[in-house]
Motif scaffolding. Structure first.
Motif, PDB file in Angstrom:
ATOM      1  N   TRP A  27       0.828  -1.211   0.000  1.00 46.87           N
ATOM      2  CA  TRP A  27       0.000   0.000   0.000  1.00 46.87           C
ATOM      3  C   TRP A  27       0.861   1.259   0.000  1.00 46.87           C
ATOM      4  CZ3 TRP A  27       0.538   3.648   3.753  1.00 46.87           C
ATOM      5  CH2 TRP A  27       1.152   3.265   4.950  1.00 46.87           C
ATOM      6  N   LEU A  28       2.008   1.200   0.700  1.00 44.20           N
ATOM      7  CA  LEU A  28       2.891   2.366   0.765  1.00 44.20           C
ATOM      8  C   LEU A  28       3.575   2.588  -0.589  1.00 44.20           C
ATOM      9  CD1 LEU A  28       4.157   4.635   2.355  1.00 44.20           C
ATOM     10  CD2 LEU A  28       5.856   3.013   3.248  1.00 44.20           C
ATOM     11  N   LEU A  29       3.966   1.516  -1.243  1.00 46.01           N
ATOM     12  CA  LEU A  29       4.572   1.646  -2.570  1.00 46.01           C
ATOM     13  C   LEU A  29       3.566   2.214  -3.574  1.00 46.01           C
ATOM     14  CD1 LEU A  29       6.676  -1.633  -2.838  1.00 46.01           C
ATOM     15  CD2 LEU A  29       7.553   0.705  -2.896  1.00 46.01           C
ATOM     16  N   ILE A  30       2.309   1.787  -3.469  1.00 42.87           N
ATOM     17  CA  ILE A  30       1.272   2.312  -4.363  1.00 42.87           C
ATOM     18  C   ILE A  30       1.063   3.798  -4.102  1.00 42.87           C
ATOM     19  CG2 ILE A  30      -1.196   2.230  -4.886  1.00 42.87           C
ATOM     20  CD1 ILE A  30      -1.060  -0.797  -4.439  1.00 42.87           C
ATOM     21  N   LEU A  31       1.042   4.183  -2.820  1.00 39.59           N
ATOM     22  CA  LEU A  31       0.881   5.597  -2.476  1.00 39.59           C
ATOM     23  C   LEU A  31       2.036   6.421  -3.028  1.00 39.59           C
ATOM     24  CD1 LEU A  31      -0.700   7.766  -0.887  1.00 39.59           C
ATOM     25  CD2 LEU A  31       0.705   7.196   1.106  1.00 39.59           C
ATOM     26  N   ILE A  32       3.255   5.924  -2.859  1.00 37.36           N
ATOM     27  CA  ILE A  32       4.433   6.619  -3.391  1.00 37.36           C
ATOM     28  C   ILE A  32       4.343   6.728  -4.909  1.00 37.36           C
ATOM     29  CG2 ILE A  32       6.936   6.450  -3.722  1.00 37.36           C
ATOM     30  CD1 ILE A  32       7.089   5.128  -0.958  1.00 37.36           C
ATOM     31  N   LEU A  33       3.900   5.647  -5.548  1.00 42.27           N
ATOM     32  CA  LEU A  33       3.775   5.647  -7.007  1.00 42.27           C
ATOM     33  C   LEU A  33       2.799   6.708  -7.478  1.00 42.27           C
ATOM     34  CD1 LEU A  33       4.139   4.488  -9.848  1.00 42.27           C
ATOM     35  CD2 LEU A  33       2.444   2.736  -9.269  1.00 42.27           C
ATOM     36  N   VAL A  34       1.610   6.740  -6.889  1.00 46.21           N
ATOM     37  CA  VAL A  34       0.568   7.681  -7.334  1.00 46.21           C
ATOM     38  C   VAL A  34       0.979   9.126  -7.074  1.00 46.21           C
ATOM     39  CG1 VAL A  34      -1.804   8.443  -6.958  1.00 46.21           C
ATOM     40  CG2 VAL A  34      -1.291   5.995  -7.057  1.00 46.21           C
ATOM     41  N   VAL A  35       1.414   9.406  -5.846  1.00 46.50           N
ATOM     42  CA  VAL A  35       1.748  10.789  -5.475  1.00 46.50           C
ATOM     43  C   VAL A  35       2.972  11.294  -6.245  1.00 46.50           C
ATOM     44  CG1 VAL A  35       2.495  12.294  -3.583  1.00 46.50           C
ATOM     45  CG2 VAL A  35       0.714  10.580  -3.188  1.00 46.50           C
ATOM     46  N   SER A  36       4.020  10.479  -6.281  1.00 45.32           N
ATOM     47  CA  SER A  36       5.249  10.921  -6.950  1.00 45.32           C
ATOM     48  C   SER A  36       5.044  11.048  -8.459  1.00 45.32           C
ATOM     49  CB  SER A  36       6.405   9.967  -6.646  1.00 45.32           C
ATOM     50  OG  SER A  36       6.140   8.671  -7.141  1.00 45.32           O
ATOM     51  N   PHE A  37       4.230  10.163  -9.034  1.00 44.66           N
ATOM     52  CA  PHE A  37       3.982  10.247 -10.475  1.00 44.66           C
ATOM     53  C   PHE A  37       3.207  11.515 -10.814  1.00 44.66           C
ATOM     54  CE2 PHE A  37       1.260   9.455 -14.176  1.00 44.66           C
ATOM     55  CZ  PHE A  37       2.244   9.281 -15.137  1.00 44.66           C
ATOM     56  N   LEU A  38       2.212  11.858  -9.999  1.00 42.23           N
ATOM     57  CA  LEU A  38       1.441  13.072 -10.271  1.00 42.23           C
ATOM     58  C   LEU A  38       2.323  14.316 -10.150  1.00 42.23           C
ATOM     59  CD1 LEU A  38      -1.949  12.270  -8.484  1.00 42.23           C
ATOM     60  CD2 LEU A  38      -1.444  12.210 -10.926  1.00 42.23           C
ATOM     61  N   ALA A  39       3.204  14.336  -9.147  1.00 43.68           N
ATOM     62  CA  ALA A  39       4.120  15.466  -8.999  1.00 43.68           C
ATOM     63  C   ALA A  39       5.056  15.555 -10.204  1.00 43.68           C
ATOM     64  CB  ALA A  39       4.915  15.319  -7.707  1.00 43.68           C
ATOM     65  N   HIS A  40       5.582  14.400 -10.608  1.00 50.92           N
ATOM     66  CA  HIS A  40       6.444  14.348 -11.793  1.00 50.92           C
ATOM     67  C   HIS A  40       5.689  14.807 -13.039  1.00 50.92           C
ATOM     68  CE1 HIS A  40       8.899  12.625 -15.006  1.00 50.92           C
ATOM     69  NE2 HIS A  40       7.884  11.854 -15.354  1.00 50.92           N
ATOM     70  N   LEU A  41       4.438  14.357 -13.169  1.00 48.94           N
ATOM     71  CA  LEU A  41       3.658  14.656 -14.366  1.00 48.94           C
ATOM     72  C   LEU A  41       3.373  16.147 -14.505  1.00 48.94           C
ATOM     73  CD1 LEU A  41       2.278  13.285 -16.756  1.00 48.94           C
ATOM     74  CD2 LEU A  41       0.212  13.082 -15.368  1.00 48.94           C
ATOM     75  N   VAL A  42       3.140  16.817 -13.385  1.00 52.26           N
ATOM     76  CA  VAL A  42       2.876  18.262 -13.445  1.00 52.26           C
ATOM     77  C   VAL A  42       4.049  18.992 -14.104  1.00 52.26           C
ATOM     78  CG1 VAL A  42       2.662  20.347 -12.032  1.00 52.26           C
ATOM     79  CG2 VAL A  42       1.273  18.334 -11.510  1.00 52.26           C
ATOM     80  N   PHE A  43       5.261  18.643 -13.717  1.00 47.89           N
ATOM     81  CA  PHE A  43       6.428  19.338 -14.274  1.00 47.89           C
ATOM     82  C   PHE A  43       6.751  18.872 -15.691  1.00 47.89           C
ATOM     83  CE2 PHE A  43       6.823  20.279  -9.799  1.00 47.89           C
ATOM     84  CZ  PHE A  43       7.215  21.616  -9.822  1.00 47.89           C
ATOM     85  N   VAL A  44       6.389  17.635 -16.021  1.00 49.23           N
ATOM     86  CA  VAL A  44       6.489  17.204 -17.415  1.00 49.23           C
ATOM     87  C   VAL A  44       5.525  18.013 -18.270  1.00 49.23           C
ATOM     88  CG1 VAL A  44       6.084  15.285 -19.022  1.00 49.23           C
ATOM     89  CG2 VAL A  44       7.294  14.874 -16.878  1.00 49.23           C
ATOM     90  N   ASN A  45       4.298  18.214 -17.740  1.00 47.24           N
ATOM     91  CA  ASN A  45       3.317  19.052 -18.434  1.00 47.24           C
ATOM     92  C   ASN A  45       3.844  20.463 -18.656  1.00 47.24           C
ATOM     93  OD1 ASN A  45       0.538  17.553 -16.631  1.00 47.24           O
ATOM     94  ND2 ASN A  45       1.382  16.997 -18.619  1.00 47.24           N
ATOM     95  N   LEU A  46       4.461  21.020 -17.610  1.00 48.01           N
ATOM     96  CA  LEU A  46       4.997  22.376 -17.717  1.00 48.01           C
ATOM     97  C   LEU A  46       6.149  22.444 -18.708  1.00 48.01           C
ATOM     98  CD1 LEU A  46       4.981  23.443 -13.952  1.00 48.01           C
ATOM     99  CD2 LEU A  46       3.478  24.284 -15.752  1.00 48.01           C
ATOM    100  N   MET A  47       6.977  21.415 -18.722  1.00 44.97           N
ATOM    101  CA  MET A  47       8.098  21.379 -19.654  1.00 44.97           C
ATOM    102  C   MET A  47       7.599  21.322 -21.097  1.00 44.97           C
ATOM    103  SD  MET A  47      11.021  18.416 -19.995  1.00 44.97           S
ATOM    104  CE  MET A  47       9.766  17.195 -20.444  1.00 44.97           C
ATOM    105  N   LEU A  48       6.683  20.390 -21.379  1.00 47.62           N
ATOM    106  CA  LEU A  48       6.178  20.234 -22.735  1.00 47.62           C
ATOM    107  C   LEU A  48       5.292  21.406 -23.137  1.00 47.62           C
ATOM    108  CD1 LEU A  48       5.904  18.574 -25.290  1.00 47.62           C
ATOM    109  CD2 LEU A  48       4.022  17.320 -24.210  1.00 47.62           C
ATOM    110  N   GLY A  49       4.376  21.792 -22.242  1.00 47.48           N
ATOM    111  CA  GLY A  49       3.500  22.925 -22.551  1.00 47.48           C
ATOM    112  C   GLY A  49       4.279  24.203 -22.749  1.00 47.48           C
ATOM    113  N   GLY A  50       5.310  24.418 -21.923  1.00 42.69           N
ATOM    114  CA  GLY A  50       6.142  25.613 -22.061  1.00 42.69           C
ATOM    115  C   GLY A  50       6.892  25.616 -23.384  1.00 42.69           C
TER     116      GLY A  50
END
Length: 449
Positions: A27-50
């Protein structure tokens, strides 16, 4: 139930798992996966969108100089967001590799060289963004070359997420592993293109909100760096981009859902998506109202919009994990059975091998050698081979009973007292006939060694 797994296994590649414990609770690995991926994705979005916005603004800047300045300001954020995206990408990459090792590895192996190409492509794209950022003055008189640098970086950055999405999508379809023939084949799987365009819209929406915030800060010297623009124009541009892209996501969202195989759909997933959409709608309404409001009130609900959109992203990220877990559950159960079968078979083979070695060792040893083992078990506490201990040495016994094995057996089972200066020897009636034969053979042959 077993017949179901048997039927499934006939059409689906089922490897055995790695019988190793997870380093953390699941459950902790899943939580880390979801939260860290969303944080990573936001900055990927900013990189590509920018990158997309900077390219658009610089091309427009060929006719309207003020847009060239806007492109430069946006480009300055790309490399920073890129660096943060890379750092934040480590945790989800490790988490998904630990949680779904077989699936992640299999998808990567099936797409082969294209997956490996991610590394050089990322390096080239990042170097091009730095080159573009630091050569603004150098190519002041040659904008075509400068724009081309960013255009190539943009094309690469558009392709890299497509590789990731194709691989992550392939993870969900073990039943297709047997027919996939490389990256182009994996691209044809359902849901790849809808998810990709949904991701592009997300990148534009996130960048639009970022642009609104970044250039609305009181500490930002707007008039100095962007002469010819009003702050309200950029705010309106950011809100418009975010709203239009969000509408695009709403339109393509059902296609994303309906192109997913039904095996992963559940009521829990439907509810999570519903709540995510329910929170996004008022945020979109607030953006629309902000665009219609007077200049000074355009950002009145900005932080409410960001909060609602952030919660929506969390719901959608959780929904992605729910679907992944649902879709892979039958195959994971089958892999578990296959792994148990493998482990049981391995233990059986090892045990048989051990027994065979014992038999072989027994065959190789002579009766006298085996007798020495019996001697060490019952007699070595009082007797040595060639020296007096408590009782006489074995060599002396051999001399006494050299031609009378029967008498030696009788003595060992029920001995008398022959030596006044030695204690009475206890009897050993418990020694089996087979062991007694080995023991006496050893005693009687020791003088011949």
């Amino acid at each position: 139930m077993n017949s179901f797994w048997l039927t499934l296994s006939t059409s689906v590649p089922v490897p055995k798992d790695l019988p190793l414990p997870l380093p953390l609770p699941e459950w902790l690995l899943i939580l880390i996966l979801v939260v860290s991926f969303l944080a990573h994705l936001v900055f990927v979005n900013l990189m590509l969108g920018g990158t997309l916005l900077s390219l658009w603004a610089q091309i427009r800047g060929l006719k309207d100089k003020k847009f060239d300045g806007l492109a430069k300001e946006i480009a300055a954020t790309i490399t920073v967001n890129k660096s943060i995206a890379v750092v934040l990408g480590v945790a989800p990459l490790l988490s998904i590799n630990v949680l779904y090792t077989l699936y992640f590895y299999s998808a990567n192996a099936l797409t082969g060289l294209v997956w490996i190409a991610v590394i050089p492509l990322v390096a080239i794209a990042f170097l091009l963004t730095y080159l573009h950022k630091y050569t603004w003055k150098l190519f002041e008189k040659n904008k075509a070359v400068h724009i081309s640098i960013l255009a190539v970086a943009t094309a690469i950055l558009l392709f890299i997420p497509f590789i990731f999405l194709t691989n992550i999508n392939l993870m969900l379809f073990p039943e297709k592993w047997g027919v996939i023939k490389g990256f182009l084949s994996a691209m044809t799987l359902p849901n790849v293109f809808p998810r990709y365009f949904h991701f592009i819209f997300a990148s534009i929406a996130v960048t639009g909100l970022f642009l609104f915030w970044y250039m609305s800060r009181k500490s930002y010297p707007f008039e100095q760096v962007l002469p010819g623009f009003e702050r309200y124009q950029i705010q309106k541009m950011g809100y418009s981009l975010a709203l239009i892209a969000s509408i695009g996501q709403m339109l393509i969202g059902p296609i994303v859902l309906f192109t997913l195989p039904s095996k992963g759909i559940s009521w829990t997933l439907i509810l999570v998506i519903f709540f995510g959409v329910a929170l996004a709608l008022p945020a979109m309404w607030m953006m629309w109202k902000g665009l219609q409001a007077p200049k000074q009130e355009i950002g009145k609900n900005f932080y409410k919009v960001v909060m609602l959109m952030s919660i929506t992203v969390i719901f959608m990220g959780s929904g992605r994990q729910i679907y992944r877990a649902n879709a892979l559950e039958p195959h994971q159960k089958l892999v578990k059975l296959r792994t148990e079968e493998f482990e049981n078979r391995k233990r059986e083979i090892l045990e048989n091998k051990k027994q065979e070695e014992l038999v072989e060792n027994s065959k190789e040893l002579s009766v006298a050698d085996l007798g020495k083992k019996v001697f060490n078990q019952y007699c070595a506490a009082c007797h040595k081979e060639k020296e007096m201990l408590i009782g006489p040495p074995v060599t002396e016994m051999g001399e006494i009973y050299i031609n009378n094995k029967t008498a030696l057996v009788q003595w060992i089972k029920s001995p008398g007292k022959k030596r006044e200066n030695a204690p009475q020897m206890p009897g050993f009636p418990q020694i089996s006939d087979d062991d007694m034969n080995k023991l006496t053979e050893y005693i009687l042959t020791i003088n011949n060694e």
